[in-house]
Structures are given as structure tokens and as C-alpha cells.
Enzyme design. Structure first.
Site, short mmCIF file in Angstrom:
data_model
loop_
_atom_site.label_atom_id
_atom_site.label_comp_id
_atom_site.label_asym_id
_atom_site.label_seq_id
_atom_site.Cartn_x
_atom_site.Cartn_y
_atom_site.Cartn_z
N TYR A 262 0.70 -1.27 0.13
CA TYR A 262 0.01 -0.08 0.10
C TYR A 262 0.87 1.31 -0.05
O TYR A 262 1.65 1.51 0.83
CB TYR A 262 -1.02 0.15 1.04
CG TYR A 262 -1.95 -1.16 1.18
CD1 TYR A 262 -2.88 -1.58 0.22
CD2 TYR A 262 -1.68 -2.35 2.09
CE1 TYR A 262 -3.52 -2.80 0.12
CE2 TYR A 262 -2.31 -3.45 1.98
CZ TYR A 262 -3.27 -3.58 0.75
OH TYR A 262 -3.91 -4.73 0.80
N ASP A 263 0.60 2.26 -0.88
CA ASP A 263 1.15 3.46 -1.07
C ASP A 263 0.38 4.64 -0.24
O ASP A 263 1.16 5.72 -0.02
CB ASP A 263 1.37 3.91 -2.57
CG ASP A 263 1.93 2.77 -3.25
OD1 ASP A 263 2.80 2.33 -2.78
OD2 ASP A 263 1.57 2.52 -4.47
N THR A 264 -0.86 4.36 -0.14
CA THR A 264 -1.60 5.62 0.39
C THR A 264 -2.25 5.02 1.78
O THR A 264 -3.12 4.01 1.46
CB THR A 264 -2.88 6.09 -0.49
OG1 THR A 264 -1.99 6.37 -1.76
CG2 THR A 264 -3.59 7.17 0.21
#
Lengths: 302, 302
Positions: free
Chosen positions: A18-20
Site C-alpha cells: 500500500y502506497d496510500t
């Protein structure tokens, strides 16, 4: 079945996926005025790994600017444009989705944070903190001149709720043609350090009951809040598949994440108890991941 | 299909069939502070024919003694023991049906009329008109010492409704084991001469929403009110088959009569409009008889 996170490898895998990272605040980062142990380090760690961090709260009593002060007091790094509150989202909804004409006004049941967000979006309003409407004096329609330009009633948590405000809001919704019934959020309760109090959904309940209809609700679990994040954060490449919502409430945070196609991580430092996610009486809302506390992610540091 | 009354013979037949006449007041005998034309003569006529006359009102803001003053002002003959209000019925319910122990108290959301009826039944209470609870000052559980003897929360129309009262009532229902949630009535709106305001059901709606459960409701259309009339009027031979309920609201008065096995007469001087009883969108609640106004019964005089 939710995946229970416990080993360093579990958290490394989460970090990779996950980036966000969207965070609910109360019950996740803090409990009332007390920081959850390790929350600051974990947020720093995410920032260090170039993760986008956002704070998504249903609390509509504070504007983003005022909500940031809470982060500052607790020593948690946060920037105003990372904070998405239901007051802000409601203002964006009125100006960008409803596209309410500039000559229309909003009648507010709510507190100064909600008014501040409306002002910042250039929306005219009445009610709210106006001393004339903050009274326990008896209310009569005989002595009231309604404003025909009121095009929406917006209801949020208001600890000065009273019969004058409810009567005016009800009559605007009844009499002004096309007047839209909006609620910042539908939380039934409001958690405090000493226990539960009636929430924003309970403050709008009299209008719901008197009118026999539900408001358009803005906050979690409704998608309007996510639309608002997407609309305002245009510079950021928002990929739901690489986004995770971290929260403590199944019926707001986790349902919000699931409805938006995001991954979900439940922490047990807030409203939801272990007994609600395991055993025969478990809730039908199942998060993707569960960990005891956001502080558990400090395993990544070792 | 309701029988439409219009000829002298229609009214003579009605007079022959029913010995006990139950009247709703607002919208039937008067509208706000204005008497419905002919109401006084019709009541005198019924008394002249030895009919039993009773006044059955959901208005819980006034005690029976105070409600009688309204009759006196408008020049309508009425006796306190002919008046059945939901405040009185709620007090009778607490003492006679719940049989609440004498060492228990009721937390009141409501006005002085409700308190007076509780006092007359010997029921201890707190909240209500207590200045400490009639405030818009912020409420915190930290500064509150709940009373462990509160065994019921009773909620009626309260034009001084506020967050302190709602928070205390909510916490009594949440924390005090076996604490019963009662409502004088569930009317969504309260009619005034100038228009509608939120009703008693709207005042209890925040508790309903926060708790996720409904109160035991006392007033019309619930049978509790009729039980109370039967229990208190022991000297009178009460025969449902020879009793008629006269009212202006389908969902309270007419449903109350039907549920109790009484005949029902709808008048069109109050809430219900002609369009709600005829045509394709007619309500499923069908009164036995309809007449424009209670004054129509003056045809009996000619």
C-alpha cells in the site's frame, strides 16, 4: 476472515502493498487526549518510506485548521491538506457536487468548525453559532421570519442543539422548495475519554423523524468522503488497490474502506472489541486485516 | 370505505349507537386557540343525551389540571376526571403497570405538566425543569455523578431539549441496569396555529438513534392509553362496541380507536386532508365514519 497481523513479515508485506494510508484518528492515533503508544513513530516510518498519509475523520465540530492543532498538541506531524473531515467534505459537496447557487444559503445545525469550512468554500450560512439560535427560550413560528434563500439544511454534531434550531431547520426543509437535507455524518454516538455521548446522527435524528426521510450523509461510511479526497487531492495518483484504510469502527471506517474498494485494517484501540470480530456473533463487516494497535507496526523498525 | 355522514338521520343513527364518546382535542374541538364552530353545542348535546364524554390527548406538556384551564378559557365544559393525557397515562403506567419500586426515580425529558402528573402519582423524578439540566453549557461525563436509583427515562415533548438532557438520559439507559425507556407519545410533529413544529417523537428520536432501540410508547395509537382509561374509570361500564373515538389524525386517533375495537369518526378540521382518505393514494387506515367538522352534529338540534 480477517488476516491477523503479528510478525515483522506481516507488516513488511503490508508496507509493500500500500502506497496510500488513510487513518481514522480517535481510537486509532489517540484516545481522547492520549496518544496511542507508537503512533508517532509509525506515521514517521510511513512518511520515511514515501507513503502518502491522510487523516479521514467524521468529526465535524472542528475545521481542518483546528483539527491540525490537535495533532500539534500531541506532537504528531500532519498538514492541513492531509486532513479530511466531514465538515470540509460537506462544504466541498455543497459547492462542487450540489453546485448550490451563490445566492442560496445553508441553515446550519453545528459548531464553529463547520461554519469555518463553509466560509472557506465561500458558502453563505445562517444558524450555527448565531446567539439568536443558541437559546432555550420558547420558539414560535409567529415571531419568525424564514429566509426564502435557504437551499439546504446541514446538520452535524452540535452540543448546543435546541428546539429553536430544530424547529427552524424542520420548517426550512418543509417549506423551502428543493431545500436539501444534509448531514455531516451519521455516527450514533460520540466517544469521549469518560464514555459515550450522543453523536451527530443522533443530533439530526429529530429532523429525520419529523420529516420521515433521511439526509444525504457525507462522512464515513458514505462514498462522498472518498469522492472528496479524490477531487481535492488531484496532484496525487490515487489508486484504490494500493490504498489502505486504518480504523477502529466497523460500521464507519471499515465499511467506508470496503465500499471504496480499499484494503482495510482494523485496530482494537477504539470502539470495536475483539468479541465483535470473532465467534458466532461476529459482525458481517469483515476487515482485511486486524492488529491490536497501530503501534504494532513498530515491528518494522527492528 | 368510510361512511360519509351528512344527513340528520346519519347523526341520529350515530347518537343511538354509541354511549361513550372519546375526543381528541386539538384539530377536533379547537385549532390552536380558536374553538371549532359548534363544538360546545355538540358536547352539550351529548351530555344532554347522557352520553359519557372523555378527552384523550397526546399532549404531555400539560397536566390534566392545566389542560382543563384550556377548556375553561374556551368555554367548553370538562372535568379533570374526563381528561386523559399521555402525561397522566405515563405516570399511571409507571406506578400501576411497571410497578416501579418507590426507591427508584424517573429521569424526565419533558415539561412541568409531565412532572405534575408524576408527583400526583407519587413518583420521584429528576431532570425535567431542573435549572441544572436546562442549559446550553457544554456537558462532560467527567463532571457528572449519575444517580444509580434511576430506573426509567421518560421522554415527552420538551421545548427546552438540549445536549445535557440527552446525554444524561442516554447514559442512564446505557449504564443503569434494567432502566426502562419510555415515551409519552410518538407524534412526529406538533401542530400550532402557525404550522408544524417537531413533536414528542422527534424529541426522543436522538435516544432511539443512539441506543438503536425504541421506547415503550404510551400515547395514541398505543393501547396503553385505553388500558389507562379502563383502569381509572372503574365506575363506568366501558363497552368498546358502544364507544366511538373522534379524531383528526389517522395514524394516532383513528389507529388508536381501531386497535382498541372502538368505532372511529374522522373530522377534517385538523391534520388529515380529504386527499388522504379518498383516491388512489388514500391511507390504508380507514375510519368508520367521516364528517367535515364536529360542528356538523348540530344537525341533531334541528
Amino acid at each position: 476472515m480477517a488476516t491477523r497481523l503479528s510478525t515483522r513479515e506481516d507488516y513488511v508485506s503490508l508496507l509493500d502493498k500500500y502506497d496510500t494510508w488513510l487513518f481514522d484518528c480517535d481510537g486509532v492515533l489517540w484516545q481522547g487526549d492520549t496518544l496511542v503508544e507508537g503512533a508517532t513513530e509509525v506515521l514517521q516510518l510511513l512518511r520515511h518510506h514515501k507513503k502518502a498519509v491522510m487523516f479521514v475523520t467524521n468529526n465535524a465540530t472542528k475545521s481542518r485548521k483546528n483539527y491540525k492543532k490537535k495533532f500539534d498538541t500531541l506532537g504528531v506531524e500532519a498538514h492541513v491538506d492531509e486532513i479530511y473531515g466531514s465538515a470540509f467534505a460537506a462544504a466541498v459537496y455543497i459547492s462542487s457536487v450540489m453546485k448550490m447557487p451563490k445566492d442560496k444559503k445553508v441553515y446550519v445545525i453545528g459548531m464553529d468548525g463547520l461554519e469555518e469550512e463553509l466560509r472557506d468554500e465561500g458558502i453563505a450560512y445562517l444558524g450555527g453559532t448565531d446567539p439568536e439560535d443558541n437559546t432555550l427560550a420558547s420558539f414560535s413560528l409567529k415571531n419568525w421570519t424564514p429566509d426564502p434563500t435557504v437551499g439546504a439544511v446541514l446538520c452535524g454534531l452540535d452540543t448546543s442543539i435546541n428546539y429553536t434550531k430544530l424547529s427552524k431547520a424542520f420548517n426550512y426543509l418543509l417549506r423551502n422548495e428543493g431545500c436539501t437535507f444534509l448531514a455531516t455524518n451519521e455516527d450514533s454516538t460520540y466517544p469521549t475519554a469518560e464514555g459515550l455521548l450522543p453523536g451527530a446522527g443522533s443530533v439530526s435524528a429529530p429532523l429525520r423523524y419529523a420529516l420521515g426521510k433521511d439526509p444525504v450523509a457525507i462522512g464515513k461510511p458514505k462514498g462522498t468522503m472518498l469522492d472528496c479526497i479524490k477531487a481535492k487531492w488531484v496532484s496525487h495518483d490515487f489508486d484504490p488497490k494500493r490504498t489502505i484504510m486504518v480504523g477502529d469502527r466497523l460500521n464507519t471506517d471499515i465499511e467506508f474502506g470496503k465500499a471504496g474498494g480499499l484494503a482495510t485494517l482494523l485496530v482494537l484501540t477504539g470502539i470495536t472489541k475483539e468479541s465483535e470480530i470473532t465467534g458466532p456473533n461476529a459482525s458481517p463487516t469483515v476487515p482485511d486485516y486486524v492488529t491490536n494497535s497501530i503501534g504494532d507496526l513498530r515491528a518494522l523498525l527492528s
